[in-house]
Scaffold this active site. Sequence first.
Site, PDB file in Angstrom:
ATOM      1  N   ASP A 123       0.716  -1.243  -0.016  1.00 35.37           N
ATOM      2  CA  ASP A 123      -0.018   0.144  -0.016  1.00 35.37           C
ATOM      3  C   ASP A 123       0.865   1.373  -0.095  1.00 35.37           C
ATOM      4  O   ASP A 123       0.501   2.261   0.716  1.00 35.37           O
ATOM      5  CB  ASP A 123      -0.891   0.074   1.073  1.00 35.37           C
ATOM      6  CG  ASP A 123      -1.881  -1.153   1.361  1.00 35.37           C
ATOM      7  OD1 ASP A 123      -1.741  -2.075   0.358  1.00 35.37           O
ATOM      8  OD2 ASP A 123      -2.712  -1.468   2.227  1.00 35.37           O
ATOM      9  N   LYS A 183      -6.963  -5.044  -2.740  1.00 35.32           N
ATOM     10  CA  LYS A 183      -7.714  -5.701  -1.544  1.00 35.32           C
ATOM     11  C   LYS A 183      -8.601  -4.424  -0.970  1.00 35.32           C
ATOM     12  O   LYS A 183      -8.559  -3.565  -1.365  1.00 35.32           O
ATOM     13  CB  LYS A 183      -6.569  -6.161  -0.441  1.00 35.32           C
ATOM     14  CG  LYS A 183      -5.757  -4.891  -0.011  1.00 35.32           C
ATOM     15  CD  LYS A 183      -4.482  -5.383   0.795  1.00 35.32           C
ATOM     16  CE  LYS A 183      -3.821  -4.513   1.294  1.00 35.32           C
ATOM     17  NZ  LYS A 183      -4.221  -3.510   2.371  1.00 35.32           N
ATOM     18  N   CYS A 232      -1.982  -2.660   7.782  1.00 36.49           N
ATOM     19  CA  CYS A 232      -1.875  -3.661   6.690  1.00 36.49           C
ATOM     20  C   CYS A 232      -0.438  -4.444   6.862  1.00 36.49           C
ATOM     21  O   CYS A 232      -0.436  -5.655   6.330  1.00 36.49           O
ATOM     22  CB  CYS A 232      -1.957  -2.768   5.514  1.00 36.49           C
ATOM     23  SG  CYS A 232      -3.731  -2.499   5.438  1.00 36.49           S
TER      24      CYS A 232
HETATM   25  C1  VGL Z   1      -4.340   0.789   6.591  1.00 35.98           C
HETATM   26  C2  VGL Z   1      -5.712   1.909   8.052  1.00 35.98           C
HETATM   27  C3  VGL Z   1      -6.843   1.666   7.560  1.00 35.98           C
HETATM   28  C4  VGL Z   1      -2.817   0.488   6.088  1.00 35.98           C
HETATM   29  C5  VGL Z   1      -5.656   0.634   5.612  1.00 35.98           C
HETATM   30  O1  VGL Z   1      -2.706   0.293   4.975  1.00 35.98           O
HETATM   31  O2  VGL Z   1      -2.225   0.202   6.907  1.00 35.98           O
HETATM   32  N1  VGL Z   1      -4.395   1.493   7.750  1.00 35.98           N
HETATM   33  N2  VGL Z   1      -6.468   1.177   6.373  1.00 35.98           N
END
Ligand code: VGL
Length: 184
Positions: free
Chosen positions: A11, A89, A130
């Site tokens: 991410d 995802k 994540c």
């Molecule tokens: C994430 C918080 C909410 C991440 C994703 O990528 O770690 N953190 N959604």
Amino acid sequence: MAKKRCLLIVDLQNDFCPGGALAVTGGDEIIAPVNRIMSRFDLVVASRDMHPRGSRHFEKWPVHCVRGSRGADFHPDLTIAAVDCFLEKGTSLEDDGYSDFESTNLDLAAFLREQAVEELFVCGLATDYCVKETVLDALRHGFATIVIEDCVRAVDLHPGDGRRALATMRERGAAIVASAGLAL
Ligand code: VGL
């Protein structure tokens, strides 16, 4: 023979970098070291959160990484050309999609086994969500899993969350290394 190594980039998207909707402090600082190490791996996989508007996920978090938005794009400085495989995802209305193993376009565990990956190195955002869930799932699947400590950053909703997440990953069996120590 050297072990087959995969780098998993979690991410590294605009919304998790400074200026983004769910900015992680220093999130953009990991881009240079990630770019530097990519060529040292046999396989590079990069995931993205790709939420639909109206996702249940946004009851817990500010709206971020909405499919089709600039925030969902990879950070423009990331060397996308070196990525072999892309994961999505969090793609349904119900789905948090914290772990890369919950990818909806590819069965990551099956893919890594097919590719005969022997060591899974993990970097990206964010350490305490994540990255952590991805690493714990990787360990559950039995992969030798290594976190690159200078190539992750934490949300740190509560101070120390990132540090505690790293401790949990280590306790469950992950190795923690620095990018500078990765053999060429
Ligand atoms: C994430 C918080 C909410 C991440 C994703 O990528 O770690 N953190 N959604």
